[in-house]
Design a protein around this motif. Structure first.
Motif, PDB file in Angstrom:
ATOM      1  N   GLU A 150       0.824  -1.209   0.000  1.00 47.25           N
ATOM      2  CA  GLU A 150       0.000   0.000   0.000  1.00 47.25           C
ATOM      3  C   GLU A 150       0.858   1.258   0.000  1.00 47.25           C
ATOM      4  OE1 GLU A 150      -3.726   1.580  -0.396  1.00 47.25           O
ATOM      5  OE2 GLU A 150      -3.294  -0.539  -0.095  1.00 47.25           O
ATOM      6  N   GLU A 151       1.924   1.267   0.814  1.00 44.54           N
ATOM      7  CA  GLU A 151       2.782   2.447   0.896  1.00 44.54           C
ATOM      8  C   GLU A 151       3.554   2.692  -0.398  1.00 44.54           C
ATOM      9  OE1 GLU A 151       2.547   0.119   3.107  1.00 44.54           O
ATOM     10  OE2 GLU A 151       1.996   1.058   5.011  1.00 44.54           O
TER      11      GLU A 151
ATOM     12  N   ARG B  26       0.200  15.093   0.345  1.00 46.95           N
ATOM     13  CA  ARG B  26      -1.224  14.726   0.342  1.00 46.95           C
ATOM     14  C   ARG B  26      -2.109  15.876  -0.143  1.00 46.95           C
ATOM     15  NH1 ARG B  26      -2.009  10.563   5.471  1.00 46.95           N
ATOM     16  NH2 ARG B  26      -0.291   9.195   4.871  1.00 46.95           N
ATOM     17  N   LYS B  27      -1.691  16.466  -1.269  1.00 47.59           N
ATOM     18  CA  LYS B  27      -2.423  17.568  -1.898  1.00 47.59           C
ATOM     19  C   LYS B  27      -2.970  17.128  -3.249  1.00 47.59           C
ATOM     20  CE  LYS B  27      -1.333  20.750   1.214  1.00 47.59           C
ATOM     21  NZ  LYS B  27      -2.355  21.439   2.058  1.00 47.59           N
ATOM     22  N   MET B  28      -3.358  15.863  -3.352  1.00 45.75           N
ATOM     23  CA  MET B  28      -3.742  15.330  -4.646  1.00 45.75           C
ATOM     24  C   MET B  28      -4.955  16.047  -5.230  1.00 45.75           C
ATOM     25  SD  MET B  28      -4.220  11.326  -5.747  1.00 45.75           S
ATOM     26  CE  MET B  28      -2.526  10.941  -5.363  1.00 45.75           C
ATOM     27  N   ARG B  29      -5.920  16.362  -4.390  1.00 52.26           N
ATOM     28  CA  ARG B  29      -7.133  17.034  -4.886  1.00 52.26           C
ATOM     29  C   ARG B  29      -6.791  18.394  -5.478  1.00 52.26           C
ATOM     30  NH1 ARG B  29     -10.818  20.841  -3.057  1.00 52.26           N
ATOM     31  NH2 ARG B  29     -12.929  20.553  -3.901  1.00 52.26           N
ATOM     32  N   GLN B  30      -5.976  19.174  -4.757  1.00 51.21           N
ATOM     33  CA  GLN B  30      -5.645  20.515  -5.230  1.00 51.21           C
ATOM     34  C   GLN B  30      -4.870  20.466  -6.549  1.00 51.21           C
ATOM     35  OE1 GLN B  30      -5.444  19.294  -2.179  1.00 51.21           O
ATOM     36  NE2 GLN B  30      -5.583  20.869  -0.576  1.00 51.21           N
ATOM     37  N   VAL B  31      -3.899  19.566  -6.631  1.00 60.82           N
ATOM     38  CA  VAL B  31      -3.109  19.442  -7.859  1.00 60.82           C
ATOM     39  C   VAL B  31      -3.982  18.950  -9.011  1.00 60.82           C
ATOM     40  CG1 VAL B  31      -1.200  18.163  -8.941  1.00 60.82           C
ATOM     41  CG2 VAL B  31      -0.927  19.118  -6.639  1.00 60.82           C
ATOM     42  N   PHE B  32      -4.852  18.009  -8.730  1.00 61.36           N
ATOM     43  CA  PHE B  32      -5.733  17.432  -9.750  1.00 61.36           C
ATOM     44  C   PHE B  32      -6.656  18.499 -10.340  1.00 61.36           C
ATOM     45  CE2 PHE B  32      -9.653  15.085 -10.886  1.00 61.36           C
ATOM     46  CZ  PHE B  32      -9.127  14.142 -11.761  1.00 61.36           C
TER      47      PHE B  32
ATOM     48  N   LYS C 221      -6.203   3.857  -4.633  1.00 63.32           N
ATOM     49  CA  LYS C 221      -6.478   4.183  -3.234  1.00 63.32           C
ATOM     50  C   LYS C 221      -7.967   4.073  -2.904  1.00 63.32           C
ATOM     51  CE  LYS C 221      -2.817   7.707  -2.927  1.00 63.32           C
ATOM     52  NZ  LYS C 221      -1.977   7.097  -1.905  1.00 63.32           N
ATOM     53  N   ARG C 222      -8.807   4.535  -3.837  1.00 63.37           N
ATOM     54  CA  ARG C 222     -10.238   4.700  -3.539  1.00 63.37           C
ATOM     55  C   ARG C 222     -11.075   3.479  -3.867  1.00 63.37           C
ATOM     56  NH1 ARG C 222     -14.038   4.851  -1.501  1.00 63.37           N
ATOM     57  NH2 ARG C 222     -15.639   6.435  -1.164  1.00 63.37           N
ATOM     58  N   ALA C 223     -10.591   2.616  -4.765  1.00 63.74           N
ATOM     59  CA  ALA C 223     -11.404   1.478  -5.202  1.00 63.74           C
ATOM     60  C   ALA C 223     -11.547   0.440  -4.087  1.00 63.74           C
ATOM     61  CB  ALA C 223     -10.772   0.834  -6.431  1.00 63.74           C
ATOM     62  N   PRO C 224     -12.709  -0.231  -3.980  1.00 60.81           N
ATOM     63  CA  PRO C 224     -12.860  -1.315  -3.007  1.00 60.81           C
ATOM     64  C   PRO C 224     -11.840  -2.423  -3.279  1.00 60.81           C
ATOM     65  CG  PRO C 224     -14.987  -0.695  -3.960  1.00 60.81           C
ATOM     66  CD  PRO C 224     -13.942   0.006  -4.758  1.00 60.81           C
TER      67      PRO C 224
ATOM     68  N   PRO D  91      -8.278   8.283   0.319  1.00 59.77           N
ATOM     69  CA  PRO D  91      -7.832   7.735   1.609  1.00 59.77           C
ATOM     70  C   PRO D  91      -6.383   7.268   1.531  1.00 59.77           C
ATOM     71  CG  PRO D  91      -9.168   6.129   0.443  1.00 59.77           C
ATOM     72  CD  PRO D  91      -9.214   7.387  -0.377  1.00 59.77           C
ATOM     73  N   TYR D  92      -5.704   7.253   2.673  1.00 60.96           N
ATOM     74  CA  TYR D  92      -4.322   6.788   2.744  1.00 60.96           C
ATOM     75  C   TYR D  92      -4.267   5.623   3.734  1.00 60.96           C
ATOM     76  CZ  TYR D  92      -3.056  10.994   0.187  1.00 60.96           C
ATOM     77  OH  TYR D  92      -2.967  11.970  -0.774  1.00 60.96           O
ATOM     78  N   LEU D  93      -4.009   4.410   3.208  1.00 61.97           N
ATOM     79  CA  LEU D  93      -4.014   3.198   4.020  1.00 61.97           C
ATOM     80  C   LEU D  93      -2.589   2.679   4.194  1.00 61.97           C
ATOM     81  CD1 LEU D  93      -7.105   1.532   2.346  1.00 61.97           C
ATOM     82  CD2 LEU D  93      -7.055   2.956   4.397  1.00 61.97           C
ATOM     83  N   SER D  94      -2.432   1.504   4.822  1.00 59.89           N
ATOM     84  CA  SER D  94      -1.103   0.962   5.071  1.00 59.89           C
ATOM     85  C   SER D  94      -1.082  -0.534   4.795  1.00 59.89           C
ATOM     86  CB  SER D  94      -0.680   1.219   6.524  1.00 59.89           C
ATOM     87  OG  SER D  94      -1.543   0.536   7.409  1.00 59.89           O
ATOM     88  N   SER D  95       0.125  -1.059   4.605  1.00 58.78           N
ATOM     89  CA  SER D  95       0.292  -2.499   4.421  1.00 58.78           C
ATOM     90  C   SER D  95       1.658  -2.893   4.958  1.00 58.78           C
ATOM     91  CB  SER D  95       0.169  -2.876   2.940  1.00 58.78           C
ATOM     92  OG  SER D  95       1.195  -2.266   2.191  1.00 58.78           O
ATOM     93  N   THR D  96       1.885  -4.190   5.042  1.00 53.86           N
ATOM     94  CA  THR D  96       3.182  -4.684   5.515  1.00 53.86           C
ATOM     95  C   THR D  96       3.555  -5.929   4.733  1.00 53.86           C
ATOM     96  OG1 THR D  96       4.452  -5.196   7.510  1.00 53.86           O
ATOM     97  CG2 THR D  96       2.281  -6.220   7.318  1.00 53.86           C
ATOM     98  N   THR D  97       4.843  -6.209   4.691  1.00 57.54           N
ATOM     99  CA  THR D  97       5.361  -7.377   3.974  1.00 57.54           C
ATOM    100  C   THR D  97       5.673  -8.482   4.964  1.00 57.54           C
ATOM    101  OG1 THR D  97       6.388  -5.894   2.370  1.00 57.54           O
ATOM    102  CG2 THR D  97       7.118  -8.173   2.352  1.00 57.54           C
ATOM    103  N   VAL D  98       5.299  -9.706   4.594  1.00 58.19           N
ATOM    104  CA  VAL D  98       5.547 -10.873   5.444  1.00 58.19           C
ATOM    105  C   VAL D  98       6.302 -11.914   4.626  1.00 58.19           C
ATOM    106  CG1 VAL D  98       4.495 -12.729   6.784  1.00 58.19           C
ATOM    107  CG2 VAL D  98       3.443 -10.461   6.763  1.00 58.19           C
TER     108      VAL D  98
END
Length: 454
Positions: A125-126, A271-277, A325-328, A387-394
């Protein structure tokens, strides 16, 4: 990025580049060379440019729906075969209708969204934002190179040679697919019991995704129309041959690209994606207005194109990242398929519209395109930040049953998605940290047989 992610970006990026260069080399030259085909008219020439987009628009969604249920790689391979065969038919064409058929068949190999979904599967995710932005920049750079080299190569290869080159690129892309890791996706809520209608309904209910679809539609409508109209204006105003026009596109595209990069970094890091877009869409609207008012002089054309290419690069880089980021989680390919369908339907409409606008006064032709982009801006303004989510590697423990281990991982509270790459002995966990507890962290560390930094 780890080695798996680098391989994935190299492979998927290479496939995108080969497809996009093959596709868009035709765009800046066909409105001139298309007159050489039997039964050619301005409208049919524009249709031949844009029909690829219609095929893509129609077939992106069914291929993406299938890719959310079945392995993604075989679907991508099928799409590349269709792309190659369509190029061969167009290369052998002597009639404008045969070109249209070949372009339509090539367009039915609609795998852009499936490629994006595959890349999203094999990146954390990152790192996914960086990976998607890289793909957006790869697409934009490929289009830049295509617009520059199409006019340079058509003199020696002819329009038929460009179509043969397209088929050759498709075959190379099939070989690159081998480089991309093959993931196994394990979801908390799978799609086995969902109908196609339910899959689509889940995605279509998300208003921000629909606004992104409108943005990509307007972007590719105006871009395709521009390159149907522009070759004639560069010839009339600046006295440039088709071959010479490539040397106008190339520096403008790269200058626009260089100026766009800092804003892409701001969008992601700050995290200014909306403004730049939204700023990029406003910039493109202004660029088209400048072309409407100033396309009778060289300075007006150059300034308008430079501003347009700046906005173009910004949108191409940010939209894929935003969708991911936004898709289910369970409907990533479907969401990306709808976005790609919107993109290519825009290209189809833009090609046909460009053919119709060829015979119109410059002020009217460019003014209509400016109005379309301005209307898209007004519709998209309510969009929210992604949204900004997170993930990890295993690292997958040795001597275990991967299926059982995956189910146990996914049963832990806070784990939304698990992507397993058995060959690499690596798995990615997509986490909702608001749902993680001390107990669930201990469970995950126990299953991973090592401490996890979550």
């Amino acid at each position: 990025m780890n080695s798996v992610e680098k391989r994935a970006i190299l492979g998927v990026g290479g496939i995108f580049a080969l497809r996009m260069i093959g596709l868009f080399m035709i765009v800046p030259v066909f409105s001139v060379y298309g007159d050489n085909y039997a039964h050619a008219t301005p409208f049919l020439i524009g249709l031949a440019v844009g029909i690829y987009g219609l095929g893509q628009a129609i077939f992106q969604i069914p291929m993406s729906l299938a890719a959310d249920k079945f392995p993604r790689k075989p679907i991508i391979f099928l799409g590349l075969i269709l792309f190659a065969v369509g190029g061969m038919i167009a290369a052998n064409a002597t009639d404008i209708y045969e070109v249209i058929i070949g372009r339509a068949l090539a367009g039915s190999g609609a795998v852009s969204a499936v490629l994006m979904a595959l890349l999203a599967d094999v990146t954390r995710e990152e790192m996914r934002t960086k990976a998607m932005a890289t793909m957006g920049l790869t697409i934009a750079t490929s289009i830049m190179l295509a617009f520059a080299f199409g006019p340079l190569l058509v003199g020696s290869l002819g329009i038929s040679g460009l179509f043969w080159l397209t088929s050759g690129f498709a075959i190379l892309a099939m070989l690159l697919l081998v480089v991309v890791p093959t993931p196994m996706r394990v979801l908390k809520h799978n799609l086995d019991n969902k109908t196609i209608g339910q899959q689509l309904a889940t995605v279509l209910k998300i208003g921000d995704l629909n606004r992104l679809h409108i943005g990509i539609f307007a972007l590719h409508l105006t871009m395709t129309a521009i390159f149907v109209i522009l070759p004639h204006q560069l010839s009339d105003v600046l006295g440039l041959s088709v071959r010479q026009q490539g040397m106008v596109y190339l520096p403008l595209l790269f200058i626009g690209f260089a100026i766009a990069i800092p804003f892409i970094i701001i969008a992601e890091k700050k995290r200014k994606m909306r403004q730049v877009f939204l700023g990029a869409i406003a910039l493109m609207t202004a660029a088209l207005a400048i072309l409407a008012l100033g396309s009778q002089v060289g300075v007006g054309i150059i300034l308008g194109l430079l501003l347009y290419f700046m906005g173009f690069n910004l949108l191409e880089a940010t939209i894929p990242s935003w969708i991911s980021k936004r898709a289910p989680v369970a409907n990533k390919a479907t969401a990306m398929g709808l976005n790609s369908s919107s993109q290519f339907f825009g290209a189809f409409v833009g090609g046909a519209m460009g053919g119709l606008l060829l015979s119109q006064p410059n002020l009217l032709a460019w003014g209509i395109l400016a109005i379309i982009m301005g209307a898209a801006l007004l519709i998209i303004i309510p969009i929210s930040q992604p949204p900004y989510l997170s993930s990890t590697t295993v690292t997958i423990p040795k001597d275990i049953n991967i299926q059982d281990w995956s189910r146990q991982m996914l049963a832990v509270d806070g784990v939304d998605e698990l992507v397993v790459m058995a060959k690499e002995q690596v798995a990615y966990l997509k986490l909702d940290k608001t749902q993680l507890t001390d107990d669930s962290r201990q469970q995950l560390s126990s299953l991973a047989q090592s401490p996890l930094d979550i």
